[in-house]
Design a protein around this motif. Structure first.
Motif, PDB file in Angstrom:
ATOM      1  N   GLY A  80       0.817  -1.207   0.000  1.00 34.94           N
ATOM      2  CA  GLY A  80       0.000   0.000   0.000  1.00 34.94           C
ATOM      3  C   GLY A  80       0.848   1.252   0.000  1.00 34.94           C
ATOM      4  N   ASP A  84      -2.979   5.499   0.960  1.00 36.45           N
ATOM      5  CA  ASP A  84      -4.032   4.513   1.193  1.00 36.45           C
ATOM      6  C   ASP A  84      -4.142   4.136   2.661  1.00 36.45           C
ATOM      7  OD1 ASP A  84      -4.217   4.478  -1.536  1.00 36.45           O
ATOM      8  OD2 ASP A  84      -2.754   2.865  -1.732  1.00 36.45           O
ATOM      9  N   PHE A  85      -3.161   4.564   3.454  1.00 37.17           N
ATOM     10  CA  PHE A  85      -3.071   4.020   4.803  1.00 37.17           C
ATOM     11  C   PHE A  85      -4.197   4.458   5.718  1.00 37.17           C
ATOM     12  CE2 PHE A  85       1.767   3.351   4.496  1.00 37.17           C
ATOM     13  CZ  PHE A  85       1.534   2.271   3.675  1.00 37.17           C
ATOM     14  N   ASP A  86      -4.466   5.726   5.741  1.00 35.02           N
ATOM     15  CA  ASP A  86      -5.599   6.117   6.580  1.00 35.02           C
ATOM     16  C   ASP A  86      -6.359   7.286   5.967  1.00 35.02           C
ATOM     17  OD1 ASP A  86      -4.698   8.703   7.651  1.00 35.02           O
ATOM     18  OD2 ASP A  86      -3.133   7.487   8.583  1.00 35.02           O
ATOM     19  N   SER A  87      -7.553   7.387   6.389  1.00 37.16           N
ATOM     20  CA  SER A  87      -8.446   8.314   5.712  1.00 37.16           C
ATOM     21  C   SER A  87      -8.148   9.772   6.085  1.00 37.16           C
ATOM     22  CB  SER A  87      -9.891   7.994   6.057  1.00 37.16           C
ATOM     23  OG  SER A  87      -9.996   7.813   7.448  1.00 37.16           O
TER      24      SER A  87
END
Lengths: 670, 118
Positions: A80, A84-87
């Motif tokens: 990733g 993409d890791f956190d919103s």
């Protein structure tokens, strides 16, 4: 056709296509950037690197010889990308998504392909010096932020309020720069801050050209300062020639502040241009490969090694039986995995205020350092030339032994050492030698020792003037024939040396003594003649010698050692030009008061040769002491070359008396 | 409000619980955890796993040791600490509550929509 290189990645030697390597490197760079926000970010990146190494290993095991672009892409997709890791991250970056498909893996090769459709003005929270206003404006107008900053610096007075206003109005936003080539400071080619290196990379010229342009005015002014340098910095009238070219220095410092350092791969590509960057990478990589190979030859059969930067008390290393013999492992795993050569410095989020303070601190430090350097060089050069003359002056204030050593420690460590260190540093910097920070620290410690020695010396020397004492000798003159005492000067018959500080400024420093030919005594002319009324019918002379010292008793002893032998020939009193003291006393503000007591109704005349001896009592502290214990009010004012008659409470000029008489007679005539 | 965001929020909540559950069974290294999650049909980005494990380790819920591997660099094998076991049992309770509640609520909705369809 693709070039394949070998890299040492997490202790594994991996054959990888060059383009794939570039991708991997950028990917890890982006991870480092992303995780730098987090506690233990290095460890996370290390874990991920371990995982990638393992996946590479698996691939290579299955009969594939070399890691390709596709392999790297598959792995990065499975792990990733930072966005993409956190919103939260996603939301913050959303604005940029519209214009850039892959902000975290900036593809410098296809930069500018996609232009943003909607654009508005923001403060750039990513690339900022104070609040990111300039960077945001530059982004809006699609120019290098450096030029925008330059405009704001040059027109500071006008644009200051504009800046503040924009700071308040604009919203901060991490912006993605859209220009391909930017001016950066070059961390790989730097002497001070990499400004010149950055220029060299920007204009594609050799770094010595901008360097020369910057240093010539500085060198000229150092030479100028040194040649004008007089020691009068230490003595009174300040005539220091600051024929110094501040402009070039100012320009450098301003550039230092406003030009960002190229740290990430993307920035380096922007700085050098793609081709040159790849070329420089190739050089680094081939160096690394060479060192990996040599390592392998010395440690055959080692495939894996343990990273040491794991940290935490729960760390244990358990060796699976038989697989790898721990004893064979090198204590330090090879850390120069190619993907790590370009270290990313995380740019932590700082508040605007703190940033501004840091910037001002930077300016302040820079200026202070440069001024100190300049003065140091000038003083050192001055001291070299002045040494001969100062050697004799030194004996007046500084004792042999301990104080002398202190002085040399001060001169060598505080002045000579920084100059030598700076020269060595510049040479090493220019020659790209390996840096030994220890040397720097040792220099700093020695310098501090030098400064401390200077401080101790200064307190010791000033301490010598702490206490002041005097010694009084009363001498009764043999009876004077007639009723007049004539006071004349007894000139010092031999030749004598004078202390001369040289450098073309007045050699007669006030109060500095002379010294005798055989250099055993100091000759002071600091003599003050005072006239007072005698209590009996005889002339008296009192010699009051005074001296300073750190201790009252020693001061008194000093004063007792004064030699002042006047002569009396009938009615003529011969006062020597100097009083002399043993040379080992040094300069302690020695002075002498010659008090002549004249009986009532008797006359006194002081020869013109003693002009200057009617001076007041100095130093002030002696004056105060005498005021307490003596009748200073009784001292009467007089002039040389005049005959006086002692009247009660005053000295009456004999010519005045004549005039009185004349006045009387004229009046009588009327 | 976009759907991806909501989905990732939902996943994120249970992720920790699942990972701790795998580790509770026995020591595991990140590769195992990913394989197991994927084989159970749970989507997981590896890049989110490492920071999560790191945070759990910093919170002393997990501890790890290094184990040499034949196929690459040494691996970190994670296990639950005592604190971690307490933490896990609390999560378990919450999950059971949640899962029963959610089941009850959503089941009703499903039934009603089925009825309407009929």
């Amino acid at each position: 056709m693709k070039k394949v290189i070998n890299i040492n990645f997490q202790g594994q030697v991996i054959a990888i296509e060059e383009t794939a390597y570039e991708m991997l490197k950028r990917y890890i760079e982006s991870l480092k950037n992303y995780f730098s926000r987090e506690e233990g970010g290095d460890e996370i990146v290390n874990d991920i690197e371990n995982r990638i190494a393992e996946l590479f290993g698996n691939r290579l095991k299955h009969g594939i010889n070399v890691i390709t672009d596709e392999d790297v892409e598959a792995i990065t997709n499975s792990i990733g990308k930072p966005e993409d890791f956190d919103s939260d991250f996603e939301e913050a970056q959303k604005e940029n998504y519209a214009s850039h498909s892959k902000p975290s893996m900036p593809p410098p090769f296809e930069e500018n392909n996609n232009q943003s459709e909607s654009k508005s003005l923001y403060r750039d929270s990513k690339d900022k010096i104070i609040a990111g206003v300039c960077s945001g404006l530059a982004n809006y107008f699609k120019i290098d932020p450096v030029w925008m900053r330059l405009i704001f610096v040059v027109f500071f007075s006008v644009l200051f309020f504009v800046y503040i206003l924009l700071w308040i109005i604009l919203k901060p936003m991490p912006l993605e720069s859209s220009i391909a080539k930017r001016l950066y400071r070059n961390p790989n080619d730097k002497i001070i801050a990499g400004v010149c290196g950055g220029f060299a990379a920007y204009f594609k010229i050799d770094a010595w050209i901008p360097r020369l342009i910057f240093t010539i005015p500085l060198l000229l002014s150092v030479v100028g300062m040194a040649s004008f340098f007089p020691l009068n910095v230490f003595f009174g009238d300040f005539d220091f020639k600051w024929g110094f070219n501040w402009t070039v220095l100012l320009i450098y410092v301003v550039l230092w502040i406003i030009v960002p350092k190229a740290t990430t791969v993307k920035q380096k590509v922007e700085m050098m241009g793609e081709k040159d960057y790849i070329k420089s990478i190739r050089e680094t990589v081939s160096d690394n490969v060479a060192s990996v190979k040599s390592k392998e030859e010395s440690n055959p059969g080692i495939v894996s090694s343990i990273s040491t930067n794991t940290g935490g008390e729960s760390d244990e290393v358990v060796s699976n039986a038989g697989t790898v013999n721990m004893g064979d492992l090198p204590p330090e795993p090879p850390k120069y995995s190619a993907a790590r050569t370009a270290k990313a410095t995380p740019t932590p989020e700082r508040s605007g205020c703190l940033n501004a303070i840091l910037v001002f601190f930077k300016i302040f430090l820079g200026f202070a350092a440069v001024i100190i350097c300049m003065v140091m060089i000038a003083v050192s050069v001055g001291l070299i030339f002045a040494n001969v003359e100062l050697a004799s002056l030194k004996s007046l204030f500084i004792n042999q032994g301990y104080e002398s050593s202190l002085m040399w420690a001060f001169i060598i460590l505080a002045f000579a050492l920084p100059v030598v260190a700076m020269v060595i540093w510049l040479i090493r910097r220019a020659g790209n030698y390996k840096a030994y920070p220890v040397l720097g620290w040792i220099t700093v410690v020695l310098w501090i020792i030098g400064i401390v020695a200077g401080g101790v010396l200064a307190t010791r020397v000033t301490g010598k003037f702490k206490e002041i004492s005097y010694d009084e000798k009363n001498i009764q003159l043999s009876s004077v024939k007639g009723d007049k005492l004539y006071v004349d000067m007894l000139n010092y018959s031999k030749d004598y040396y004078t202390f001369d500080a040289g450098f073309g400024f007045d050699s007669e420093i006030d109060g500095l003594p002379n010294y005798t030919l055989n250099e055993d005594s100091l000759l002071f002319s600091d003599i003050s003649i005072q006239i007072t009324e005698s209590r009996d019918s005889l002339y008296h002379v009192a010699l009051i010698g005074s001296s300073a010292e750190h201790d009252l008793k020693v001061a008194k002893n000093n004063a007792q050692e004064f030699r002042y032998e006047f002569q009396q020939k009938d009615s003529v009193l011969l006062l020597p030009e100097f009083f002399s003291i043993p040379i080992n006393q040094g300069f302690r503000l020695q002075s002498m008061v010659v008090e002549i007591a004249v009986p009532l109704g008797k006359k006194i005349e002081i020869d013109d040769s003693l002009n200057g001896y009617e001076r007041g009592i100095s130093p002030d502290r002696l004056f105060n002491k005498l005021k307490k214990s003596r009748r200073l009010n009784d001292y009467l004012s007089w002039d040389t070359g005049k005959e006086y008659i002692m009247k009660r409470g005053e000295l009456e000029s004999a010519s005045d008396t004549v005039q009185h008489l004349q006045n009387d007679t004229t009046e009588m005539k009327r | 409000m976009n759907i991806e965001n909501t989905q990732s929020q939902m996943r994120k909540g249970v992720l920790e619980y699942c990972i701790l559950s795998i580790i509770k069974r026995g020591e595991a290294y990140p590769g195992d955890i990913i394989d197991e999650m994927k084989s159970s049909g749970l989507q997981l980005l590896e890049g989110t796993l490492y920071p999560l494990l790191n945070r759990l380790k910093n919170a002393e819920i997990l501890a790890y040791k290094w184990v040499e591997s034949t196929s690459g660099p040494p691996r970190k094998y994670f296990r639950l600490t005592d604190k971690g076991r307490v933490f896990y049992s609390l999560l378990e309770m919450t999950w059971n509550e949640l899962s029963n509640g959610v089941e009850a609520v959503t089941q009703k909705t499903i039934q009603e929509s089925n009825n309407e369809a009929k």
